[in-house]
Design a protein around this motif. Structure first.
Motif, mmCIF file in Angstrom:
data_model
loop_
_atom_site.group_PDB
_atom_site.id
_atom_site.type_symbol
_atom_site.label_atom_id
_atom_site.label_comp_id
_atom_site.label_asym_id
_atom_site.label_seq_id
_atom_site.Cartn_x
_atom_site.Cartn_y
_atom_site.Cartn_z
ATOM 1 N N GLY A 72 0.803 -1.209 0.000
ATOM 2 C CA GLY A 72 0.000 0.000 0.000
ATOM 3 C C GLY A 72 0.840 1.266 0.000
ATOM 4 N N THR A 73 0.155 2.383 -0.128
ATOM 5 C CA THR A 73 0.829 3.673 -0.282
ATOM 6 C C THR A 73 1.460 4.201 0.999
ATOM 7 N N ASP A 74 1.363 3.451 2.090
ATOM 8 C CA ASP A 74 2.110 3.828 3.287
ATOM 9 C C ASP A 74 3.567 3.388 3.153
ATOM 10 N N TYR A 75 3.910 2.750 2.038
ATOM 11 C CA TYR A 75 5.278 2.361 1.709
ATOM 12 C C TYR A 75 5.724 3.059 0.432
ATOM 13 N N THR A 76 7.028 3.031 0.208
ATOM 14 C CA THR A 76 7.602 3.325 -1.106
ATOM 15 C C THR A 76 8.329 2.051 -1.514
ATOM 16 N N GLU A 77 8.725 1.958 -2.771
ATOM 17 C CA GLU A 77 9.450 0.751 -3.184
ATOM 18 C C GLU A 77 10.730 0.571 -2.369
ATOM 19 N N GLN A 78 11.304 1.664 -1.898
ATOM 20 C CA GLN A 78 12.537 1.594 -1.121
ATOM 21 C C GLN A 78 12.306 1.193 0.341
ATOM 22 N N THR A 79 11.084 1.378 0.858
ATOM 23 C CA THR A 79 10.839 1.073 2.273
ATOM 24 C C THR A 79 10.122 -0.252 2.509
ATOM 25 N N VAL A 80 9.780 -0.979 1.462
ATOM 26 C CA VAL A 80 9.137 -2.288 1.640
ATOM 27 C C VAL A 80 10.161 -3.228 2.274
ATOM 28 N N PRO A 81 9.876 -3.746 3.471
ATOM 29 C CA PRO A 81 10.871 -4.554 4.182
ATOM 30 C C PRO A 81 11.368 -5.772 3.411
ATOM 31 N N GLU A 82 10.505 -6.363 2.609
ATOM 32 C CA GLU A 82 10.855 -7.597 1.900
ATOM 33 C C GLU A 82 11.372 -7.353 0.473
ATOM 34 N N ARG A 83 11.672 -6.117 0.128
ATOM 35 C CA ARG A 83 12.044 -5.795 -1.262
ATOM 36 C C ARG A 83 13.234 -6.620 -1.757
ATOM 37 N N ASP A 84 14.245 -6.818 -0.915
ATOM 38 C CA ASP A 84 15.418 -7.584 -1.350
ATOM 39 C C ASP A 84 15.082 -9.059 -1.565
ATOM 40 N N VAL A 85 14.191 -9.593 -0.746
ATOM 41 C CA VAL A 85 13.744 -10.977 -0.913
ATOM 42 C C VAL A 85 13.038 -11.121 -2.264
ATOM 43 N N VAL A 86 12.141 -10.201 -2.578
ATOM 44 C CA VAL A 86 11.390 -10.250 -3.836
ATOM 45 C C VAL A 86 12.346 -10.149 -5.025
ATOM 46 N N ARG A 87 13.272 -9.238 -4.947
ATOM 47 C CA ARG A 87 14.238 -9.065 -6.038
ATOM 48 C C ARG A 87 15.153 -10.279 -6.184
ATOM 49 N N SER A 88 15.403 -11.002 -5.084
ATOM 50 C CA SER A 88 16.326 -12.142 -5.118
ATOM 51 C C SER A 88 15.850 -13.255 -6.044
ATOM 52 N N TYR A 89 14.555 -13.388 -6.227
ATOM 53 C CA TYR A 89 14.051 -14.431 -7.126
ATOM 54 C C TYR A 89 13.503 -13.848 -8.438
ATOM 55 N N GLY A 90 13.747 -12.555 -8.676
ATOM 56 C CA GLY A 90 13.344 -11.944 -9.946
ATOM 57 C C GLY A 90 11.982 -11.293 -9.944
ATOM 58 N N GLY A 91 11.358 -11.175 -8.768
ATOM 59 C CA GLY A 91 10.060 -10.508 -8.676
ATOM 60 C C GLY A 91 10.242 -9.000 -8.574
ATOM 61 N N ARG A 92 9.111 -8.297 -8.530
ATOM 62 C CA ARG A 92 9.185 -6.851 -8.362
ATOM 63 C C ARG A 92 8.187 -6.396 -7.301
ATOM 64 N N VAL A 93 8.491 -5.271 -6.704
ATOM 65 C CA VAL A 93 7.628 -4.649 -5.711
ATOM 66 C C VAL A 93 6.851 -3.540 -6.401
ATOM 67 N N ALA A 94 5.572 -3.426 -6.088
ATOM 68 C CA ALA A 94 4.742 -2.351 -6.641
ATOM 69 C C ALA A 94 3.934 -1.718 -5.512
ATOM 70 N N ILE A 95 3.768 -0.414 -5.585
ATOM 71 C CA ILE A 95 2.972 0.333 -4.606
ATOM 72 C C ILE A 95 1.631 0.658 -5.264
ATOM 73 N N VAL A 96 0.544 0.278 -4.598
ATOM 74 C CA VAL A 96 -0.793 0.448 -5.169
ATOM 75 C C VAL A 96 -1.779 0.960 -4.124
ATOM 76 N N GLY A 97 -2.913 1.440 -4.597
ATOM 77 C CA GLY A 97 -3.975 1.906 -3.715
ATOM 78 C C GLY A 97 -4.022 3.412 -3.671
ATOM 79 N N ASP A 98 -4.958 3.914 -2.899
ATOM 80 C CA ASP A 98 -5.092 5.362 -2.774
ATOM 81 C C ASP A 98 -4.231 5.868 -1.625
ATOM 82 N N PRO A 99 -4.093 7.173 -1.498
ATOM 83 C CA PRO A 99 -3.269 7.706 -0.404
ATOM 84 C C PRO A 99 -3.712 7.152 0.953
#
Length: 158
Positions: A118-145
């Protein structure tokens, strides 16, 4: 009409269904959260997540983890009821309840193409971002403010 409870899966069942969907070429999206007292912000977040792929899996924090994250008196609704409410949304394909402190283990089990937050995160602040990137996935921020909050809803009634 589908019984929403039939869409609530344990991890092994979820992994098996994801394997089948992936073999069909489906794009898998994972969204996660507490979802304690479902509100419009949750619905918009999940609709935004669904738009990113073919299959939307929603991981719901267990009662123990919600209490740890949100404090005394939470959750308001037990995990199974929260899961059923989320599973009843048109945007959602499957729901699972996880008891780990983070969604990392589930991410590594199903390896979604997209991990939607959700929008309470940025792609840089998602705690699991490195895990997702490790297997080739991507992080996306969605929803309203982030101007919807179960905590704020509860405060409004006190």
């Amino acid at each position: 009409m589908i019984d929403a409870t039939s869409l609530i899966l344990d991890r092994d069942s979820l992994v098996n269904l994801i394997t089948i969907e992936r073999a069909k070429g489906s794009r898998i999206v994972l969204a996660n959260g507490c979802f304690d007292v479902l509100h419009a912000g949750h619905v918009r977040y999940l609709e935004g997540a669904r738009a990113l792929g073919d299959v939307l899996v929603v991981a719901i924090n267990s009662d123990f983890q919600v209490g740890r994250l949100k404090g005394e008196g939470r959750p308001i609704l037990p995990a199974r009821e929260r899961a059923e409410l989320v599973a009843s949304l048109e945007a959602v394909d499957w729901v699972t309840i996880f008891d780990e402190p983070t969604v990392t283990e589930l991410l590594l089990s199903i390896k979604p193409d997209v991990h939607a937050k959700g929008t309470d995160y940025t792609e840089q602040t998602v705690p699991e971002r490195d895990v997702v990137r490790s297997y080739g996935g991507r992080v996306a921020i969605v929803g309203d403010p982030k101007n919807h909050s179960t905590t704020e809803l509860i405060r409004g009634f006190q």
